[in-house]
Design an enzyme around this catalytic site. Sequence first.
Site, PDB file in Angstrom:
ATOM      1  N   GLY A 166      -4.852  -4.329   6.397  1.00  0.00           N
ATOM      2  CA  GLY A 166      -4.698  -3.691   7.700  1.00  0.00           C
ATOM      3  C   GLY A 166      -3.919  -4.550   8.671  1.00  0.00           C
ATOM      4  O   GLY A 166      -4.348  -5.649   9.014  1.00  0.00           O
ATOM      5  N   GLY A 167      -2.746  -4.065   9.070  1.00  0.00           N
ATOM      6  CA  GLY A 167      -1.953  -4.758  10.086  1.00  0.00           C
ATOM      7  C   GLY A 167      -1.309  -6.048   9.617  1.00  0.00           C
ATOM      8  O   GLY A 167      -0.935  -6.887  10.440  1.00  0.00           O
ATOM      9  N   MET A 200      -8.828   8.281  -0.137  1.00  0.00           N
ATOM     10  CA  MET A 200      -9.639   8.678   1.025  1.00  0.00           C
ATOM     11  C   MET A 200     -10.117  10.112   0.840  1.00  0.00           C
ATOM     12  O   MET A 200      -9.371  10.963   0.347  1.00  0.00           O
ATOM     13  CB  MET A 200      -8.796   8.607   2.301  1.00  0.00           C
ATOM     14  CG  MET A 200      -8.160   7.246   2.559  1.00  0.00           C
ATOM     15  SD  MET A 200      -7.352   7.242   4.172  1.00  0.00           S
ATOM     16  CE  MET A 200      -6.471   5.672   4.079  1.00  0.00           C
ATOM     17  N   MET A 228     -11.731  -5.811   5.718  1.00  0.00           N
ATOM     18  CA  MET A 228     -10.815  -4.902   6.416  1.00  0.00           C
ATOM     19  C   MET A 228     -10.442  -5.508   7.766  1.00  0.00           C
ATOM     20  O   MET A 228     -11.317  -5.918   8.531  1.00  0.00           O
ATOM     21  CB  MET A 228     -11.475  -3.536   6.641  1.00  0.00           C
ATOM     22  CG  MET A 228     -11.641  -2.678   5.395  1.00  0.00           C
ATOM     23  SD  MET A 228     -10.114  -2.316   4.509  1.00  0.00           S
ATOM     24  CE  MET A 228      -9.156  -1.449   5.759  1.00  0.00           C
ATOM     25  N   GLY A 256       1.119  -2.212   4.109  1.00  0.00           N
ATOM     26  CA  GLY A 256       1.683  -0.875   3.993  1.00  0.00           C
ATOM     27  C   GLY A 256       2.950  -0.742   4.795  1.00  0.00           C
ATOM     28  O   GLY A 256       4.067  -0.840   4.268  1.00  0.00           O
ATOM     29  N   GLY A 316      -8.708   4.003   7.316  1.00  0.00           N
ATOM     30  CA  GLY A 316      -8.348   5.404   7.508  1.00  0.00           C
ATOM     31  C   GLY A 316      -6.856   5.652   7.653  1.00  0.00           C
ATOM     32  O   GLY A 316      -6.355   6.657   7.179  1.00  0.00           O
ATOM     33  N   PHE A 317      -6.164   4.725   8.309  1.00  0.00           N
ATOM     34  CA  PHE A 317      -4.750   4.974   8.593  1.00  0.00           C
ATOM     35  C   PHE A 317      -3.927   3.694   8.455  1.00  0.00           C
ATOM     36  O   PHE A 317      -4.427   2.602   8.723  1.00  0.00           O
ATOM     37  CB  PHE A 317      -4.587   5.526  10.013  1.00  0.00           C
ATOM     38  CG  PHE A 317      -5.292   6.839  10.195  1.00  0.00           C
ATOM     39  CD1 PHE A 317      -4.674   8.036   9.851  1.00  0.00           C
ATOM     40  CD2 PHE A 317      -6.592   6.875  10.661  1.00  0.00           C
ATOM     41  CE1 PHE A 317      -5.343   9.249   9.985  1.00  0.00           C
ATOM     42  CE2 PHE A 317      -7.277   8.087  10.800  1.00  0.00           C
ATOM     43  CZ  PHE A 317      -6.642   9.283  10.457  1.00  0.00           C
ATOM     44  N   GLY A 318      -2.665   3.866   8.064  1.00  0.00           N
ATOM     45  CA  GLY A 318      -1.732   2.751   8.051  1.00  0.00           C
ATOM     46  C   GLY A 318      -1.170   2.535   9.453  1.00  0.00           C
ATOM     47  O   GLY A 318      -1.391   3.341  10.360  1.00  0.00           O
ATOM     48  N   GLY A 319      -0.466   1.429   9.605  1.00  0.00           N
ATOM     49  CA  GLY A 319       0.269   1.177  10.837  1.00  0.00           C
ATOM     50  C   GLY A 319      -0.563   0.794  12.049  1.00  0.00           C
ATOM     51  O   GLY A 319      -0.081   0.864  13.171  1.00  0.00           O
ATOM     52  N   SER A 352       0.837  -1.200   0.000  1.00  0.00           N
ATOM     53  CA  SER A 352       0.000   0.000   0.000  1.00  0.00           C
ATOM     54  C   SER A 352       0.869   1.246   0.000  1.00  0.00           C
ATOM     55  O   SER A 352       1.646   1.479   0.928  1.00  0.00           O
ATOM     56  CB  SER A 352      -0.890   0.009   1.237  1.00  0.00           C
ATOM     57  OG  SER A 352      -1.430   1.306   1.415  1.00  0.00           O
ATOM     58  N   HIS A 377      -1.299  -1.279  -4.094  1.00  0.00           N
ATOM     59  CA  HIS A 377      -2.582  -0.944  -3.496  1.00  0.00           C
ATOM     60  C   HIS A 377      -2.633   0.566  -3.284  1.00  0.00           C
ATOM     61  O   HIS A 377      -1.743   1.154  -2.659  1.00  0.00           O
ATOM     62  CB  HIS A 377      -2.703  -1.700  -2.171  1.00  0.00           C
ATOM     63  CG  HIS A 377      -3.996  -1.508  -1.440  1.00  0.00           C
ATOM     64  ND1 HIS A 377      -5.124  -2.235  -1.729  1.00  0.00           N
ATOM     65  CD2 HIS A 377      -4.329  -0.703  -0.411  1.00  0.00           C
ATOM     66  CE1 HIS A 377      -6.102  -1.884  -0.896  1.00  0.00           C
ATOM     67  NE2 HIS A 377      -5.645  -0.940  -0.088  1.00  0.00           N
ATOM     68  N   MET A 390     -11.951   4.611  -0.247  1.00  0.00           N
ATOM     69  CA  MET A 390     -12.567   4.874   1.061  1.00  0.00           C
ATOM     70  C   MET A 390     -13.215   6.251   0.973  1.00  0.00           C
ATOM     71  O   MET A 390     -12.751   7.228   1.557  1.00  0.00           O
ATOM     72  CB  MET A 390     -11.510   4.790   2.164  1.00  0.00           C
ATOM     73  CG  MET A 390     -11.135   3.347   2.483  1.00  0.00           C
ATOM     74  SD  MET A 390      -9.553   3.229   3.308  1.00  0.00           S
ATOM     75  CE  MET A 390      -8.494   3.338   1.870  1.00  0.00           C
TER      76      MET A 390
HETATM   77  C1  DX5 Z   1      -6.122   1.567   5.798  1.00  0.00           C
HETATM   78  C2  DX5 Z   1      -5.762   1.273   4.376  1.00  0.00           C
HETATM   79  C3  DX5 Z   1      -4.686   0.276   4.247  1.00  0.00           C
HETATM   80  C4  DX5 Z   1      -3.372   0.687   4.874  1.00  0.00           C
HETATM   81  C5  DX5 Z   1      -2.765  -0.546   5.431  1.00  0.00           C
HETATM   82  O1  DX5 Z   1      -7.322   2.241   5.856  1.00  0.00           O
HETATM   83  O2  DX5 Z   1      -6.881   0.778   3.669  1.00  0.00           O
HETATM   84  O3  DX5 Z   1      -4.496  -0.118   2.901  1.00  0.00           O
HETATM   85  O4  DX5 Z   1      -2.469   1.276   3.992  1.00  0.00           O
HETATM   86  O5  DX5 Z   1      -1.610  -0.197   6.108  1.00  0.00           O
HETATM   87  P1  DX5 Z   1      -0.880  -1.195   7.121  1.00  0.00           P
HETATM   88  O6  DX5 Z   1      -0.465  -2.404   6.332  1.00  0.00           O
HETATM   89  O7  DX5 Z   1       0.254  -0.382   7.622  1.00  0.00           O
HETATM   90  O8  DX5 Z   1      -1.892  -1.554   8.182  1.00  0.00           O
HETATM   91 ZN    ZN Z   2      -6.473  -0.149   1.693  1.00  0.00          ZN
END
Ligand code: DX5
Ligand code: ZN
Length: 219
Positions: free
Chosen positions: A172-173, A33, A133, A193, A138-141, A6, A29, A64
Amino acid sequence: MRIQPSILSADFVNIQAGIESVASADAVHVDVMDNHFVPNLTFGPEMVRRVQAVSPIPLDVHLMITDVDRWAPGYAELGAFSVTFHAEATSDPVGLARTLRSLGARAGLALKPGTDVTPYLELLPEFDQLLVMTVEPGFGGQSFMTELMPKVAAVRSAIDAGSLEVWLQVDGGISTETIGRAAEAGADTFVAGFSVFGASNAAEAIGDLRAAAEAAHSH
Ligand code: DX5
Ligand code: ZN
């Protein structure tokens, strides 16, 4: 077992170099957003058009956003390999999937952690991919939600029962610690990501993720 890094975790002023560093992956990916469907803002169609132009691998677009009926077809038109929208963002998922497919893209349906998959299982033949999901979008990490694995398994059962060719994606994660759990539950397509772009060597991280998924799958 498909690995899809991602670019949400890539350097936004050097996206092209980021994509080139993950060229051994199956797709890149792309998280779109709108600061409305999720409390974060990334980029829109013009940015993705440029990413499509320079990417050596296909684009897996994850929308998203609200108003998907208005915006999603444009991503298919600019050449994205796959366009995934959220079930929570439309009242006509089948109609939109048919539009995306008619424009030459694979059609994906995404579900937030709290959305029950049951009403969507009968729609699976209309889709090429279902995204479960494994964090709040909304957020990575963020941390992987293991409690979503029964949902992944339910989708896997429905895909197999119908002999469908639907890819089952998790997002996610995902890391070498968690990817095995998702693969055992039946996922075959993995977004990552932070665990790829946060690694010192992205290509190596992709190889490690792929190996961990394959090891779990062959159990
Ligand atoms: C979160 C995104 C994911 C995100 C995953 O809302 O849809 O694609 O980039 O990031 P990681 O792998 O760091 O959880
Ligand atoms: Zn995603």
